[in-house]
Design an enzyme around this catalytic site. Structure first.
Site, PDB file in Angstrom:
ATOM      1  N   SER A 151      52.587  67.158  18.982  1.00 15.31           N
ATOM      2  CA  SER A 151      51.401  67.216  19.737  1.00 15.31           C
ATOM      3  C   SER A 151      50.178  66.891  18.787  1.00 15.31           C
ATOM      4  O   SER A 151      49.173  66.480  19.521  1.00 15.31           O
ATOM      5  CB  SER A 151      51.164  68.607  20.254  1.00 15.31           C
ATOM      6  N   HIS A 203      46.051  70.781  16.433  1.00 17.51           N
ATOM      7  CA  HIS A 203      45.697  69.777  17.216  1.00 17.51           C
ATOM      8  C   HIS A 203      44.211  69.190  16.829  1.00 17.51           C
ATOM      9  O   HIS A 203      43.900  68.124  17.581  1.00 17.51           O
ATOM     10  CB  HIS A 203      45.228  70.608  18.735  1.00 17.51           C
TER      11      HIS A 203
END
Length: 416
Positions: A151, A203
């Protein structure tokens, strides 16, 4: 009295589930599908072997700083904790990676993925060390946080693709629109609120790397087109380059980085890329539109109209033309032709007004262009999957000079 010709039912609805899944998988470019396979295979192998020692391969800033375990930068992105984790990441990767790969090429996207993974790790470690050793409030949690998953790279791709698309606003899950430049940050907040055990710093580092790339801070690390071309020309990669799903860098953007376009004001409604319809429409074969007057002779279709298998000045009947065409196909086979990706062929036709170099090289002076056409197996499989006979498909594709739209019209006319 002749029977009225009935319309053929929609061939897409006639295809079975396995055919549709196969066509969907074939539409995903080489590198994107390879990442999906690798991540999925690693997860299932770990599941079968009962491997759960993620502390040995995860991204752990303390281990990277103190023990210099740099392998964790790359092993961590391919491992996932659960089925939902790997499934969600791969579903997000397919539209993002596919669009970027069609723009950049397979080798260039591989380099971008490695660059983003490396820069994400640098920003991650830097922020973790800064938080631990700041003079105000020290916190060692980020240094001991163990993170896995793709991610972080996905958030970098989100920023890059959003900058490339040029949209002014984007929709978050179809609930509300946000300015495009804040889109990744809104996704970051939403994921933190909706999901547990999510790495905020992982992230965030991906977002920072994406913005650094789009603002040109990594331009000194981007090699020129000759670097990618030399890799594609290497013998160890030749088997991959021959695959129809592989996209060469010459078919993508000629520069070493993705430009930022800001001349569009459209509103995107997709979850990530916002260009799902554009991705699907790019897979459809498009007929080349010529700017020449109808009176000017086209090298693809000599004479006026669309006379199958006929050269200029020849006025044979349709049946005689088809038989001559089949005879020429049997006399002039070219099995050594390396077919390019259908998406790349469509892009080259629309931008350059000509066919790929491999096809042009087989056409000599004074020989009608359709005599040098070599029909790719990929195009044949597509039309055979639609229910047409293989021999008729080969003849129609050769007569249509590789244009799938024209070939379908020919086949429909013959069956009608």
């Amino acid at each position: 009295m002749p029977r009225p010709r009935t319309m053929r039912p929609n061939i897409v609805t006639e295809a079975g589930l396995s055919t549709r899944l196969n066509q969907y998988w074939e539409s995903i470019p080489f590198l994107t599908s390879a990442i999906v396979i690798v991540c999925g295979a690693i997860y299932f192998v770990c599941l079968l072997l009962g491997y759960d020692s993620f502390a040995e391969i995860c991204f752990l800033p303390s281990a990277i700083v103190s023990q210099f375990q740099l392998y964790r930068i790359y092993t961590s992105i391919f491992f996932h904790l659960s089925m939902l984790h790997v499934l969600f990441n791969m579903m997000a990767l397919v539209p993002l990676g596919s669009e970027l790969e069609r723009i950049m090429g397979s080798v260039r996207l591989l380099y971008l993925t490695i660059l983003m993974a490396t820069s994400n790790a640098i920003f991650h470690v830097f922020i973790a060390v800064l938080v631990e050793h700041n003079p105000f409030v020290t916190n060692v949690y980020l240094m001991n946080e163990c993170a896995v998953g793709f991610s972080g790279v996905l958030f970098s791709m989100i920023v890059i693709e959003t900058s490339l698309s040029g949209v002014q606003s984007r929709s978050v899950f179809g609930l509300f629109n946000v300015p495009a430049k804040w889109y990744a940050f809104f996704l970051l907040v939403v994921f933190q609120l909706l999901m547990q055990n999510v790495s905020l710093l992982g992230h965030l580092s991906g977002i920072v790397s994406g913005f650094a790339y789009t603002y040109g801070l990594f331009n000194f690390l981007i090699p020129g087109p000759s670097f990618y071309s030399s890799i594609e020309a290497s013998s160890w990669l030749s088997s991959c380059v021959r695959r129809p799903k592989f996209i060469v860098c010459t078919g993508g953007n000629p520069s070493g980085y993705i430009p930022t376009h800001t001349n569009q004001n459209s509103t995107s409604g997709g979850l990530f890329s916002g260009n799902i319809w554009r991705n699907l429409s790019s897979l459809m074969p498009r007929r080349e539109v010529s700017a020449q007057p109808q009176s000017v002779e086209d090298s693809r279709f000599p004479g006026r109209g669309r006379t199958l298998g006929a050269v200029q000045g020849q006025t044979a009947s349709g049946l005689h033309s088809d038989s001559n065409l089949q005879a020429r196909l049997l006399e002039d086979p070219s099995p050594n032709h390396i077919s390019d990706s259908p998406i790349l062929n469509t892009t080259q036709r629309s931008t350059e007004g000509r066919h790929p170099v491999d096809n042009v090289a087989t056409t000599g002076a004074g020989v009608p262009h359709h005599q040098g056409v070599v029909v790719s197996e990929e195009e044949i499989k597509k039309l055979v999957a639609m229910g047409f006979d293989k021999t008729q498909v080969e003849v129609a594709l050769a007569a249509a000079d590789g244009d799938l739209n024209v070939a379908v019209e020919i086949l429909m006319t013959q069956q009608g």
